[in-house]
Design an enzyme around this catalytic site. Structure first.
Site, PDB file in Angstrom:
ATOM      1  CB  ALA A  12      -0.931  -0.006   1.210  1.00  9.04           C
ATOM      2  CB  SER A  13       3.371   2.630   2.003  1.00  6.35           C
ATOM      3  OG  SER A  13       4.102   1.522   2.492  1.00  6.35           O
ATOM      4  N   GLY A  15       6.480  -0.292  -3.516  1.00 11.04           N
ATOM      5  CA  GLY A  15       6.657  -1.524  -4.279  1.00 11.04           C
ATOM      6  C   GLY A  15       8.127  -1.743  -4.516  1.00 11.04           C
ATOM      7  CB  ALA A  80      -6.550  -9.016  -0.805  1.00  7.49           C
ATOM      8  CG  ASP A 238      -0.125  -8.350   0.398  1.00  7.84           C
ATOM      9  OD1 ASP A 238      -1.129  -8.918   0.866  1.00  7.84           O
ATOM     10  OD2 ASP A 238       0.047  -7.115   0.463  1.00  7.84           O
ATOM     11  CG  ASN A 297      -7.536  -8.700   7.834  1.00 10.89           C
ATOM     12  OD1 ASN A 297      -6.840  -9.659   7.539  1.00 10.89           O
ATOM     13  ND2 ASN A 297      -7.890  -7.784   6.973  1.00 10.89           N
ATOM     14  N   GLY A 403       7.787  -7.383   7.453  1.00  8.27           N
ATOM     15  CA  GLY A 403       8.535  -6.257   7.987  1.00  8.27           C
ATOM     16  C   GLY A 403       8.485  -6.142   9.492  1.00  8.27           C
TER      17      GLY A 403
END
Length: 467
Positions: A12-13, A15, A80, A238, A297, A403
């Site tokens: 999202a932030s 690539g 997703a 992902d 989630n 991460g």
């Protein structure tokens, strides 16, 4: 001559393009290109700039050419639920709206007019999230019915990029399950449900498993980037790729795919679509080789990433962790509360939650971070109890990949709050899992257990004790 495999991993932030090769029996990883990402506000709607992202994908391919490291195959994974609708000329219909946009407000009620929530979960096993594709499509049907009618194809974001590279439309399985429109028994689209909701049935493409070859680059792409390459579908979701990288073959293990979101759960051979699982808000997302990722989630590092941007000082995550570890504040917030999904100020959202629950209000950088990290770890502890209650099993170890495996302070808290040992690493889990699917297709490894063993031997893994 080294044989290279390329993972294009888009979050999202940001690539990045990650090349992998086998060196002395171990997987060796190299980042060759990185680019920023984020949703743009387009006339009040949060959208992805897919044209710019595809340009960045090609720029990374050109970098491989410059380095003289031409991959034999590549695959693309992203987040997703988001997608494009294509017309008869393969042009995108409308905006490519991002999952944090508020267009889905009230769309759950529209869906439940056709099928009650309990029945929907029993059919799909997918956790209710207001950004799920099922609600996004209802927003299209309600707000832009002409786009629904004109659509000849729906492709999830990574499948769209792979289509642009190859000219071949493929819908990958793990990402398809995130739509909340796939039957976990048939592992195919639930066309009866799709028809019930009034969605355009013809736009849903046949579903392909990770490891399926989409095709080779089109001539136009070959000419632009300077080489040809086979495109192999990874687990394009992902998290699906990240879970492939969990470095154990022990079924008695819980994982956390730790990034912007924390996805915490176990692998199962069959989906659990029970009312008990639904009440606990667990989901059954598709995994590699028709495994199911039975997970929850959790808001994840989005919260710490957000407060970091608001701090007046430009601090590293390491410094933020260090300051948090020195604090004694005991306030805890509910990380899954809607107030933390997309607030104008994450710091204010944390402080307001503490005010409303009559807890000490954090003020300094260290206090704010301590509240976030302790709240995440407590949420992990609560989730472990739920998993053990639902499955009837006890688990010895939590495997943190992604991460967040670098967040030593959070890993220590996780061990403390869960009462489990914590294994942290690999940090590049999604890219490694993407490449694993390509290597399995290419016969480098016989099966998933073999490559998981190799991953555990190839990358640094840190352990944190529960005491």
């Amino acid at each position: 001559m080294d044989k290279y495999y390329l993972a294009v991993d888009i979050g999202a932030s940001s690539g990045r393009h990650m090349l992998a090769s086998m060196v002395d029996g171990k997987v060796q990883l190299e980042e060759v290109y990185r680019f920023p990402n984020g949703m743009d506000n387009v006339n009040g709607t949060l959208c992805w700039d897919v044209n710019r992202l595809f340009t960045e994908i090609k720029n990374g391919l050109k970098k491989c050419k410059e380095l003289g490291k031409i991959p034999v195959s590549m695959g693309i994974d992203t987040w997703a639920v988001d997608y494009v609708l294509l017309d008869k000329d393969d042009k995108i219909l409308g905006d490519t709206v991002g999952y944090r946009d508020n267009r889905t407000a009230g769309m759950d009620d529209k869906v439940y007019e056709m099928i009650p929530l309990e029945d929907l979960y029993a059919r799909t096993g997918i956790q209710k999230q207001m950004f799920n594709t099922i609600y996004q499509l209802m927003a299209v049907k309600e707000q832009h019915p002409e786009h629904m009618e004109q659509a000849e194809a729906m492709l999830m974001i990574p499948d769209y990029f792979q289509f642009l590279l190859t000219g071949v439309k493929k819908q990958e399985y793990t990402n398809a399950t995130s739509t909340q429109l796939v039957n976990p028994k048939t592992n195919d689209w639930d066309y009866e449900l799709i028809e019930m909701l009034g969605y355009n049935k013809r736009m849903f493409q046949p579903i392909s498993l990770p490891g399926t070859v989409a095709g080779n680059f089109t001539k136009e792409i070959q000419e632009e980037v300077g080489f040809d390459c086979k495109v192999v579908l990874p687990a394009t979701h992902d998290t699906g790729s990240a879970v492939i990288s969990v470095p154990t073959n022990d079924d008695n293990a819980i994982y956390i795919s730790s990034g912007t979101w924390s996805l915490m759960g176990i692998e199962r051979k069959e989906a659990d679509c029970s009312r008990e699982a639904m009440k606990a808000n667990f989901t059954n997302e598709g995994g590699y080789d028709y495994r199911f990722r039975f997970l929850k989630n959790i808001m994840g590092l989005w919260m710490i990433q957000s407060v970091k941007k608001e701090f007046e000082e430009d601090l590293s995550f390491g410094e933020i962790c260090s300051r948090a570890s020195k604090e004694t504040i005991e306030s805890i917030v509910d990380c899954n509360d809607d107030s933390f999904f997309a607030p104008d100020s994450m710091i204010k959202a944390v402080q307001d939650f503490c005010v409303n629950t009559k807890q000490q209000v954090p003020k300094s950088v260290g206090e704010i971070a301590a509240v976030v990290y302790n709240s995440l770890a407590k949420c992990y502890g609560d989730t472990v109890k739920e998993i053990e209650a639902i499955t009837g099993n006890t688990y010895d170890t939590i495997y943190v990949v992604g991460g967040g495996a670098n967040a030593g302070y959070l890993n220590e808290l996780t061990a403390r709050y869960t009462g489990k040992n914590v294994s942290a690493g690999p940090t590049e889990a999604t890219a490694i899992g993407n490449i694993a699917a390509q290597m399995l297709h290419d016969g480098v490894f016989a099966d998933l257990p073999a490559i998981r063993t190799c991953i555990g031997e190839s990358f640094d893994i840190k352990w944190y004790g529960k005491e």
